[in-house]
Design a protein around this motif. Structure first.
Motif: not given
Length: 50
Positions: A1-4, A7, A9, A36-38
């Motif tokens: 899920m991408a947030l911009r 947006d 959450s 967050s990190h990958p």
């Protein structure tokens, strides 16, 4: 899920010693930041005990 930016959450919840805490209540009307990190994050220099 991408947030911009801008947006809304997910409203995450977590049990705490003083009851359940909701992410949307945490900032108290101010903006909150999620960091967050990958999953495959690797530090640039490994930590060694030399």
């Amino acid at each position: 899920m991408a947030l911009r930016l801008g947006d809304l959450s997910l409203d995450l919840t977590a049990p705490t010693a003083s009851g359940e805490s909701r992410f949307h209540d945490w900032p108290g009307g101010n903006r909150g930041v999620i960091f967050s990190h990958p999953a495959d994050f690797a530090p640039v220099a490994p930590l060694t005990d030399e």
